[in-house]
Write a protein that holds these residues in place. Sequence first.
Motif, short mmCIF file in Angstrom:
data_model
loop_
_atom_site.label_atom_id
_atom_site.label_comp_id
_atom_site.label_asym_id
_atom_site.label_seq_id
_atom_site.Cartn_x
_atom_site.Cartn_y
_atom_site.Cartn_z
N ILE A 610 2.38 4.88 0.75
CA ILE A 610 2.37 3.63 -0.01
C ILE A 610 3.01 3.88 -1.37
O ILE A 610 2.55 4.73 -2.15
CB ILE A 610 0.92 3.11 -0.19
CG1 ILE A 610 0.27 2.85 1.18
CG2 ILE A 610 0.91 1.85 -1.04
CD1 ILE A 610 0.96 1.79 2.01
N VAL A 632 4.76 -3.58 -3.74
CA VAL A 632 4.42 -2.50 -2.83
C VAL A 632 5.51 -2.31 -1.78
O VAL A 632 6.14 -3.28 -1.33
CB VAL A 632 3.05 -2.76 -2.15
CG1 VAL A 632 3.11 -3.98 -1.26
CG2 VAL A 632 2.57 -1.54 -1.37
N TRP A 634 6.23 0.32 1.85
CA TRP A 634 5.65 1.29 2.79
C TRP A 634 6.74 2.22 3.28
O TRP A 634 7.68 1.78 3.95
CB TRP A 634 5.00 0.55 3.95
CG TRP A 634 4.44 1.45 5.04
CD1 TRP A 634 4.06 2.75 4.93
CD2 TRP A 634 4.21 1.09 6.41
NE1 TRP A 634 3.61 3.24 6.12
CE2 TRP A 634 3.67 2.23 7.05
CE3 TRP A 634 4.38 -0.08 7.15
CZ2 TRP A 634 3.34 2.25 8.40
CZ3 TRP A 634 4.04 -0.06 8.49
CH2 TRP A 634 3.52 1.08 9.11
N VAL A 660 -5.72 -0.51 -0.62
CA VAL A 660 -4.31 -0.43 -1.03
C VAL A 660 -4.12 -1.16 -2.36
O VAL A 660 -3.41 -0.68 -3.25
CB VAL A 660 -3.39 -1.03 0.06
CG1 VAL A 660 -1.97 -1.17 -0.44
CG2 VAL A 660 -3.42 -0.15 1.31
#
Length: 850
Positions: A610, A632, A634, A660
Amino acid sequence: MKKGKLPLIITIFVFFLPFLPHKLYADGENTIQFGFITDTPPISFINKAGKPDGFLVELFSRILDEMDVEYSFVETNYGELFSKLESGEIDIYGALFQTESRKKVFYFAAESISGGWGQLFISKEGRYDSIQSLSGRKIGIVTGDEIGASFTSFMDALGIPFTIVEYTTFGSLIEDVKSNKIYGGVIYNSYLLGTEDIKITPTVFSPEPAYPVTALNGPHKQLLDRISTRLTSLKNNRDSYYYSLYSKWIGPRNNPYAEHIPTIITAVIVILTTTAFLLINRSILKKTILRRTRELEQASTILENSLEGIIITDKNLVITKVNRAFEKISGFSEREILGRSIEELSPPEGRTEQFEAMMTALDKTGKWVGETWNRRKNGEIFPQHKSVVLIKDKKGEPLNYSFVCQDLSQNRDLEKRLHYMSNYDRQTDLPNKNLFYDRLLMAGMNADREKNIVCVVSLGLDNFKKINRSYGHQVGDELLKMVGERLKTLCRRSDTVSRYEGDEFSLLLTDINTQEDIIRIIEKIKNDLEKPFFIAGRKIFTSCSQGISLYPSDSPQIEEIPRNANQAQHMAKKSRKGSYSFYREEDDRILKLRHQNETMLRSALENEEILVYYQPKFNINENRITGVEALVRWNRNKSEIVYPDEFISILEESGLIISVGEFILKKACLDIGALNEALETPIKLAVNLSAVQFIEPGLAEKVRKILDETSFPPHLLEVEITESIAMHDIANTMKILNELTAMKISIAVDDFGTGYSSLSYLQKFPLTTLKIDKSFIDDMQNKEEDQGIVRTIISLADIMNLNVVAEGVETGDQIEILKQNRCAEAQGYFISRPTDINSLRLILAVKSTG
């Protein structure tokens, strides 16, 4: 004192004894040490939790609790029992055979626990033809056990040589028989109940009851008398817990020794015959008569104490003897029933056929086992398990019949309850998943035969969790019940409505011809469930999302259809609540991929996949970067950057967004906090909150904790929420926003203009910023309508004294238009793409010098 007066005085004292104060019976302040043998299940043993358990433990716990007597259980084995009783280490033991030698040392209760007898058993693989099979064999007995001593005398009298192997515990004896270290063993019959891998032989001996016992010279005889009185009361009441505990631990239906009761009856007759024969030998006459008489009395005692009803008839089926259990089961006293035919106990319907079948089997094999219907004295018809044995004389002529009867009425009620619990949902009274699958398989077989369609509908209530939170679980439970009732009225009698799990129901529709038939039923259900439910004075509204799958078109395996329907239901709910969807293989592929991503996301934080990126916010008038928005990414398998629109919804549905989200906030505070130390003018940090995070209890406190841990200034933090989040629960939104602004945190409404927010409520919220959605910026230079909307939002922000940020700015022309309309800040690719913290440092260095 005259001898005649003494019994009278004793009688009067005994009569008044139960009415005296309890202290007369009490044993001071001491706790009663109740002995139990640890290796004789189910009578007494140590259970898996390491605690005393079994029939004796549970029975005497109940009795002593009723008497308000303090007690504890003391472990022992049979070899140590007698010495511990004599020394006072054990105060009372629950079940011991009574012998003349033991009566000199121990005080026995007047009432027995139950009847029993000595039992010969061998290993499961062993072979036993007759008592002669024991010649030369090793037979185990427990040291000090009267059963073992009786068996030894029994074998000596018969002149059969064998080797005695003595043991200190019953458990070690049983294990050696199982492993074939010795041929067999003798033991009290109840200690073998539930024991596997052994074979019970028909050789039984020394039938006698077992009694509670204490030391003869000890202080607990009065307490034992009270226990004895209570036992008598319990045994005289067929509905007492004595019988329920006996049934729970020992039988009666599963009692493997019931089949040997006819053997005991036969033994009684043989004893009498043998006694007559032995009269010839005058040298042993007296000893034999005494021994046979005692054994006859013991056999009579065990039959009277049996929990199975026992009936003895002559060869013409005329009743000659019944025991106490029969009287309790049937309601007839012995006086009322003697001399009557046993056929009179059966209801007239089918009586003749029943007895003809039984007598035919008895004539052929000498025994019959089965279930029959019988009639009590009050006329009640009840089911009964019956074992019948024909007893013949030496010439082979019929002499008597013995009937061993067990009342099955309680068993039938229990079977019904167990069947209900296994197949129905108690909350809604609807079939559960087990019964649904049974009917599904039957429907599949029928469809294969008739070439029909089977339809499964997976139905999930929308917003059920919100109803539970708002009105409480009692209202939620009642809603589920009322939905089930409404669904039953909407479906045909041939269909199945099942409570599948949680707030989901499954419908099994058979004899379906066309898709139009299905849609008609689905629409009917949809419309009906949208009507209000009246619960506890409230009007409750809900809706449902439905998924449909058809057999055999969607899968050749009928078991796959419910899963397909459930996936289609989730796709429908994701698309639009209150809708329905037919199963599609493409949706199945998407859901499987989604499941794979969820599995990988669960370890993404731990694997450092992350990432936090930052997109600058640019002040148009001052020509400088004033803040950044944390975004964010990934890094899937550390080889592929995945954008939020592919995985944020997975994080939200799985609940992973909580952990998260906290990681993003903490990482961003550390990054921007360190960056600001090198800047002359610090920049602000904006962080998005999802709907799941926003309703998580203790949100403000979690934010405060992270700010404290990172030392990030609260006035430099801005929290972004969407219009839909803000308007979902006005009161809760107001509470949370006030908690955040109390810490001097700024609040921005993201994607403004795409929702349906009320301006009156927006004015009440403690907002600082409106962010114009990218969709209005994209074609602003070509569409006057979009320019008008942007102009209106900027004017609205001015009126409400709010800052404005335009999102998705990608060209210089867009910047110019925003500048002309007095928009203060912009954000988009024209200024900078989202980037990592290292690249952000370079961008800030260039912008500050350029």
